[in-house]
Design an enzyme around this catalytic site. Sequence first.
Site, PDB file in Angstrom:
ATOM      1  N   HIS A   8       1.106  -0.924   0.123  1.00 34.85           N
ATOM      2  CA  HIS A   8      -0.091   0.085  -0.058  1.00 34.85           C
ATOM      3  C   HIS A   8       0.915   1.101  -0.144  1.00 34.85           C
ATOM      4  CE1 HIS A   8      -4.044  -1.843   1.496  1.00 34.85           C
ATOM      5  NE2 HIS A   8      -3.010  -3.200   2.483  1.00 34.85           N
ATOM      6  N   TYR A  37      -1.430  -1.230   9.356  1.00 31.94           N
ATOM      7  CA  TYR A  37      -0.792  -2.983   8.775  1.00 31.94           C
ATOM      8  C   TYR A  37       0.372  -3.085   9.005  1.00 31.94           C
ATOM      9  CZ  TYR A  37      -2.007   1.257   4.904  1.00 31.94           C
ATOM     10  OH  TYR A  37      -2.759   2.280   4.296  1.00 31.94           O
ATOM     11  N   HIS A 114      -2.351  -3.378  -3.581  1.00 32.50           N
ATOM     12  CA  HIS A 114      -3.883  -3.157  -3.269  1.00 32.50           C
ATOM     13  C   HIS A 114      -4.796  -2.729  -4.309  1.00 32.50           C
ATOM     14  CE1 HIS A 114      -6.524  -0.974   0.009  1.00 32.50           C
ATOM     15  NE2 HIS A 114      -7.280  -1.830  -0.546  1.00 32.50           N
ATOM     16  N   LYS A 134      -8.680   1.401  -6.632  1.00 32.38           N
ATOM     17  CA  LYS A 134      -8.164   2.605  -5.552  1.00 32.38           C
ATOM     18  C   LYS A 134      -6.650   2.173  -6.533  1.00 32.38           C
ATOM     19  CE  LYS A 134      -9.072   2.406  -1.034  1.00 32.38           C
ATOM     20  NZ  LYS A 134      -8.421   2.364   0.211  1.00 32.38           N
ATOM     21  N   CYS A 136      -3.900   2.634  -5.242  1.00 34.20           N
ATOM     22  CA  CYS A 136      -2.657   2.256  -3.982  1.00 34.20           C
ATOM     23  C   CYS A 136      -2.992   1.067  -4.876  1.00 34.20           C
ATOM     24  CB  CYS A 136      -3.724   1.703  -2.810  1.00 34.20           C
ATOM     25  SG  CYS A 136      -2.877   1.560  -1.205  1.00 34.20           S
TER      26      CYS A 136
HETATM   27 ZN   LIG Z   1      -4.179   0.688  -0.162  1.00 38.55          ZN
END
Ligand SMILES: [Zn+2]
Length: 152
Positions: A8, A37, A114, A134, A136
């Site tokens: 991420h 995380y 991600h 996303k 990410c």
């Molecule tokens: Zn992420």
Amino acid sequence: MKDSIIIHCSATREGQNVTAADIDRWHRQRGFWSIGYHYVIRLDGTIEAGREVSADGAHCMGWNERSVGICYVGGLDAQGKPKDTRTVAQRTSLKRLVEALRMVLPSIEQVLGHRDTSPDLDGNGIITPNEYLKACPCFDVLSEFGTRKEAK
Ligand SMILES: [Zn+2]
């Protein structure tokens, strides 16, 4: 059993010096019991521990039980648009951390970004940019770390 590493970004602007403690605070404000995380990689390459690797993360819906979550600080340009802002030190640390995790956790079979966990809308086995939920982590993890197993 962790079979995946998911990478991420913190979705903060280039040069903004965020720490694991900052992210821990943000995640607690969102109602998590701690940072979601397992590792944070700061701008200077420092690797900070988040959650214990043995604990489930809170970083990727549907994948938390089976993955180790690594977050590098950055991911947005000065205007707030997605960008691979990793510093040279962050790239080096990320590579080392992934290698180390693969060594201590032989169960790890794949390394994903991600965005690569987004649903495969057209079912062709490849998550294409139009399918990303996303941006990410704002770089192509698959071409850098090179593994993806079939979704289970
Ligand atoms: Zn992420």
